[in-house]
Scaffold this motif. Structure first.
Motif, PDB file in Angstrom:
ATOM      1  N   UNK A 163       0.293  -8.269  -9.084  1.00 57.45           N
ATOM      2  CA  UNK A 163      -1.113  -7.919  -9.128  1.00 57.45           C
ATOM      3  C   UNK A 163      -1.385  -6.607  -8.424  1.00 57.45           C
ATOM      4  N   UNK A 164      -1.772  -6.682  -7.161  1.00 59.51           N
ATOM      5  CA  UNK A 164      -2.153  -5.483  -6.414  1.00 59.51           C
ATOM      6  C   UNK A 164      -1.070  -5.105  -5.409  1.00 59.51           C
ATOM      7  N   UNK A 165      -0.729  -3.837  -5.356  1.00 58.51           N
ATOM      8  CA  UNK A 165       0.191  -3.313  -4.341  1.00 58.51           C
ATOM      9  C   UNK A 165      -0.645  -2.827  -3.164  1.00 58.51           C
ATOM     10  N   UNK A 166      -0.433  -3.422  -2.006  1.00 55.03           N
ATOM     11  CA  UNK A 166      -1.243  -3.114  -0.831  1.00 55.03           C
ATOM     12  C   UNK A 166      -0.624  -2.040   0.052  1.00 55.03           C
ATOM     13  N   UNK A 167       0.679  -1.836  -0.053  1.00 49.05           N
ATOM     14  CA  UNK A 167       1.369  -0.812   0.748  1.00 49.05           C
ATOM     15  C   UNK A 167       2.109   0.114  -0.208  1.00 49.05           C
ATOM     16  N   UNK A 168       1.628   1.337  -0.328  1.00 52.85           N
ATOM     17  CA  UNK A 168       2.201   2.280  -1.276  1.00 52.85           C
ATOM     18  C   UNK A 168       3.460   2.938  -0.714  1.00 52.85           C
ATOM     19  N   UNK A 169       4.204   3.610  -1.585  1.00 54.51           N
ATOM     20  CA  UNK A 169       5.403   4.321  -1.152  1.00 54.51           C
ATOM     21  C   UNK A 169       5.054   5.356  -0.086  1.00 54.51           C
ATOM     22  N   UNK A 170       5.862   5.367   0.975  1.00 51.88           N
ATOM     23  CA  UNK A 170       5.627   6.298   2.073  1.00 51.88           C
ATOM     24  C   UNK A 170       4.822   5.707   3.212  1.00 51.88           C
ATOM     25  N   UNK A 171       4.162   4.558   2.979  1.00 48.73           N
ATOM     26  CA  UNK A 171       3.359   3.938   4.039  1.00 48.73           C
ATOM     27  C   UNK A 171       4.253   3.159   5.009  1.00 48.73           C
ATOM     28  N   UNK A 172       3.814   3.101   6.250  1.00 50.36           N
ATOM     29  CA  UNK A 172       4.524   2.338   7.280  1.00 50.36           C
ATOM     30  C   UNK A 172       3.922   0.939   7.352  1.00 50.36           C
ATOM     31  N   UNK A 173       4.787  -0.070   7.350  1.00 52.75           N
ATOM     32  CA  UNK A 173       4.341  -1.467   7.389  1.00 52.75           C
ATOM     33  C   UNK A 173       4.998  -2.180   8.561  1.00 52.75           C
ATOM     34  N   UNK A 174       4.302  -3.178   9.088  1.00 52.83           N
ATOM     35  CA  UNK A 174       4.815  -3.962  10.208  1.00 52.83           C
ATOM     36  C   UNK A 174       5.571  -5.177   9.687  1.00 52.83           C
ATOM     37  N   UNK A 175       6.529  -5.658  10.474  1.00 51.54           N
ATOM     38  CA  UNK A 175       7.232  -6.889  10.115  1.00 51.54           C
ATOM     39  C   UNK A 175       6.211  -8.008   9.996  1.00 51.54           C
ATOM     40  N   UNK A 176       6.264  -8.765   8.900  1.00 53.11           N
ATOM     41  CA  UNK A 176       5.300  -9.833   8.671  1.00 53.11           C
ATOM     42  C   UNK A 176       4.028  -9.373   7.994  1.00 53.11           C
ATOM     43  N   UNK A 177       3.904  -8.057   7.713  1.00 56.32           N
ATOM     44  CA  UNK A 177       2.713  -7.544   7.040  1.00 56.32           C
ATOM     45  C   UNK A 177       2.731  -7.849   5.547  1.00 56.32           C
ATOM     46  N   UNK A 178       1.592  -7.597   4.893  1.00 57.68           N
ATOM     47  CA  UNK A 178       1.452  -7.917   3.472  1.00 57.68           C
ATOM     48  C   UNK A 178       1.752  -6.674   2.638  1.00 57.68           C
ATOM     49  N   UNK A 179       2.614  -6.825   1.632  1.00 65.43           N
ATOM     50  CA  UNK A 179       3.009  -5.726   0.761  1.00 65.43           C
ATOM     51  C   UNK A 179       2.253  -5.727  -0.565  1.00 65.43           C
ATOM     52  N   UNK A 180       2.080  -6.898  -1.126  1.00 68.26           N
ATOM     53  CA  UNK A 180       1.462  -6.984  -2.455  1.00 68.26           C
ATOM     54  C   UNK A 180       1.016  -8.407  -2.707  1.00 68.26           C
ATOM     55  N   UNK A 181       0.348  -8.601  -3.843  1.00 73.03           N
ATOM     56  CA  UNK A 181      -0.074  -9.933  -4.265  1.00 73.03           C
ATOM     57  C   UNK A 181       0.544 -10.224  -5.629  1.00 73.03           C
ATOM     58  N   UNK A 182       1.120 -11.390  -5.751  1.00 72.45           N
ATOM     59  CA  UNK A 182       1.783 -11.813  -6.986  1.00 72.45           C
ATOM     60  C   UNK A 182       1.015 -12.991  -7.564  1.00 72.45           C
ATOM     61  N   UNK A 183       0.716 -12.927  -8.863  1.00 70.08           N
ATOM     62  CA  UNK A 183       0.030 -14.027  -9.534  1.00 70.08           C
ATOM     63  C   UNK A 183       1.043 -14.795 -10.362  1.00 70.08           C
ATOM     64  N   UNK A 184       1.175 -16.078 -10.103  1.00 68.55           N
ATOM     65  CA  UNK A 184       2.134 -16.877 -10.844  1.00 68.55           C
ATOM     66  C   UNK A 184       1.606 -17.150 -12.246  1.00 68.55           C
ATOM     67  N   UNK A 185       2.512 -17.432 -13.164  1.00 70.75           N
ATOM     68  CA  UNK A 185       2.115 -17.722 -14.538  1.00 70.75           C
ATOM     69  C   UNK A 185       1.696 -16.463 -15.263  1.00 70.75           C
ATOM     70  N   UNK A 186       0.738 -16.567 -16.174  1.00 66.79           N
ATOM     71  CA  UNK A 186       0.340 -15.445 -17.028  1.00 66.79           C
ATOM     72  C   UNK A 186      -1.155 -15.145 -16.869  1.00 66.79           C
ATOM     73  N   UNK A 187      -1.609 -15.034 -15.639  1.00 64.34           N
ATOM     74  CA  UNK A 187      -3.030 -14.737 -15.403  1.00 64.34           C
ATOM     75  C   UNK A 187      -3.153 -13.543 -14.480  1.00 64.34           C
ATOM     76  N   UNK A 188      -2.779 -12.354 -14.964  1.00 64.39           N
ATOM     77  CA  UNK A 188      -2.813 -11.169 -14.117  1.00 64.39           C
ATOM     78  C   UNK A 188      -4.191 -10.835 -13.587  1.00 64.39           C
ATOM     79  N   UNK A 189      -5.291 -11.324 -14.268  1.00 59.47           N
ATOM     80  CA  UNK A 189      -6.610 -10.974 -13.781  1.00 59.47           C
ATOM     81  C   UNK A 189      -6.887 -11.585 -12.413  1.00 59.47           C
ATOM     82  N   UNK A 190      -6.220 -12.691 -12.076  1.00 60.49           N
ATOM     83  CA  UNK A 190      -6.438 -13.315 -10.767  1.00 60.49           C
ATOM     84  C   UNK A 190      -5.894 -12.466  -9.643  1.00 60.49           C
TER      85      UNK A 190
END
Length: 510
Positions: A163-190
């Motif tokens: 779904x949505x990428x929350x940390x783009x290439x080049x960004x610094x992220x912390x251990x345990x931070x959120x990178x993206x959201x994945x929607x299971x199945x075939x409902x990308x709008x969620x």
């Protein structure tokens, strides 16, 4: 039903830690493997993930308290948090990714930054292999993170649509931070639903009051330092005990701000670029690995009283021995007989006679190592790394060659773990493979010695009044003069020379 959160294993010979920071408070919802708190030992920080999803019910050990291994930290009441699914039977991948969860079709699953390794709290997103809207399979690689030393691949925790990428290439992220959201199945709008969470996550660091580690605050108070004098490397710039110790090692006074650009050149330190050249330049951001290499090498120059002594060795005996036994050696042991095993054994032999070269400074103490963890400098496409051959002094030629070959392959593939690059007591750097005739290697802190090998070149030598041609190699030993005297350094290099010119001395321990 409740789940207990306990102190994990902290490392060899480490039995207790201090609770440094709680990232959650009682009543907060938590997901499985979400970071709950951070513990601090004498050397490293350890993050404690949630063993199950639910609600944090009670914190048993507050910030600043000392806890032992397996002590109770908190309890989690299950069933109150957002659905997380049941843990899979399959174990987590060795890259440190969070445990995979199965979820009903259409549910959103957060893709989190995995555990990055001991004492590593942040990473840079180097490459996304998928784009929003792409279908992904379970365990398919989504992105690659880059830490100071190694690259970490992040697999998909379930099959579905990115779904949505929350940390783009080049960004610094912390251990345990959120990178993206994945929607299971075939409902990308969620996948667009967590967008408000992204805004909250972005606001959290700026509005958070950073609480420095208790032991760091105590040490700063003892040494008369303020938080402004110390650069924190913990989460959100949090100052750890090792940050204060590093600051003290650099000197009693912090450099004036005006001197900072000279110490770490940046874009502002450059001279004006002529207009005709401006379009012919390319600016590329330094990787975290290259930044770490630069910082550590400069720290070595600033901290150690570094000096280099030279000698040369006649490689005739080693080359003859290698030529005579290389086929038999490879047939029996399944690995080629190279020069590195000879040099490693020769250095281990010399380190026993001159133990200060195998020592390190810790404050006002000298720590002598009664073992040899040999660092082998390896050049990779992304920079220099130094994997460690542990207990090299107890290994035979075949074991050393096999281990060096394994580490070399892992280094080139970017698959070395943090543990494989820590704990070295002495280092060998072979610039000869690139054609170097002579160089002065830089110490690998906190080690007190590094041996530089160079190319083998036929040179005229005088033996018994006659000029003969011999395959010669220059050797260079850089050492910390605070620990090693000139006599010890020269003796070490002479012992290495003697062992290589007559390898039988290694067998007879002479």
């Amino acid at each position: 039903m409740s789940t207990e959160v306990r102190v994990p294993t902290l490392g060899e010979s480490v039995t207790e830690a201090t609770v440094a920071t709680w990232f959650k408070k009682p009543g907060d919802n938590v997901s499985a493997d979400e970071m709950l708190c951070e513990l601090e030992t004498d050397k490293v920080t350890v993050e404690v993930p949630a063993p199950a999803a639910g609600t944090l019910a009670e914190i048993v050990a507050g910030e600043g308290e000392t806890v032992s291994v397996d002590a109770l930290l908190a309890t989690i009441s299950e069933g109150a948090a957002a659905p997380a699914g049941k843990p899979d039977v399959a174990p987590a991948k060795s890259s440190g990714s969070a445990k995979k969860k199965s979820a009903p079709a259409g549910d959103s699953i957060d893709v989190m930054v995995p555990t990055l390794g001991e004492s590593v709290t942040e990473a840079t997103v180097s490459t996304w292999f998928k784009s929003p809207g792409d279908a992904v399979a379970r365990d398919e690689m989504l992105c690659e993170l880059e830490t100071d030393k190694v690259s970490v691949e992040v697999p998909a925790p379930a099959g579905g649509t990115l779904g949505e990428i929350l940390a783009q290439e080049g960004e610094t992220v912390q251990a345990g931070g959120k990178l993206a959201v994945l929607t299971t199945g075939e409902t990308p709008q969620d996948a667009e639903a967590p967008a408000p969470e992204k805004a909250q996550a972005a606001e959290a660091p700026s509005g958070k009051s950073v609480e420095h580690a208790p032991s760091a605050k105590k040490l700063m108070a003892e040494k008369g330092l303020s938080p402004d004098d110390v650069e924190g490397t913990g989460r959100d710039g949090r100052i750890m005990k090792e940050d204060v110790q590093r600051r003290l090692a650099e000197g009693a006074a912090k450099p004036a701000p005006a001197a900072a650009p000279a110490a770490r050149p940046g874009p502002s330190s450059r001279a004006p670029v002529p207009a005709e050249d401006a379009g012919r330049e390319e600016r590329v951001k330094m990787t975290r690995l290259r930044q770490t290499i630069a910082r550590r090498l400069k720290d070595a120059q600033n901290t150690a009283a570094m000096l280099t002594t030279y000698n040369e060795v006649d490689m005739s005996s080693v080359m003859t021995l290698r030529r005579e036994y290389k086929d038999l050696f490879e047939k029996k042991h399944g690995v080629k007989l190279g020069f590195m095993s000879f040099f490693t054994k020769a250095c281990c032999h010399a380190l026993r006679e001159v133990p200060e070269v195998n020592a390190e400074i810790d404050g006002t103490d000298i720590v002598y190592k009664n073992f040899v963890h040999m660092g082998i400098a390896v050049g990779t496409p992304t920079g220099l790394v130094v994997p460690v051959v542990r207990n090299a002094d107890q290994m035979g030629f075949a074991e050393i060659e096999q281990r060096i070959a394994e580490l070399g392959i892992r280094a080139r593939d970017g698959k070395l773990s943090m543990n494989e690059m820590q704990g070295g007591t002495f280092t060998i750097s072979n610039g000869g493979v690139y054609g170097s005739l002579m160089s002065s290697p830089i110490l690998n802190p906190p080690q007190s010695g590094i041996l530089g090998m160079h190319k083998i070149q036929d040179r005229p030598m005088v033996e018994n009044g006659q000029i003969v041609i011999r395959p010669m190699m220059y050797l260079a030993l850089s050492y910390d003069h605070r620990v090693v005297d000139g006599k010890g350094a020269v003796t070490f290099l002479v012992r290495v020379k003697e062992a290589l010119e007559d390898p039988r001395r290694l067998l007879m321990d002479l």
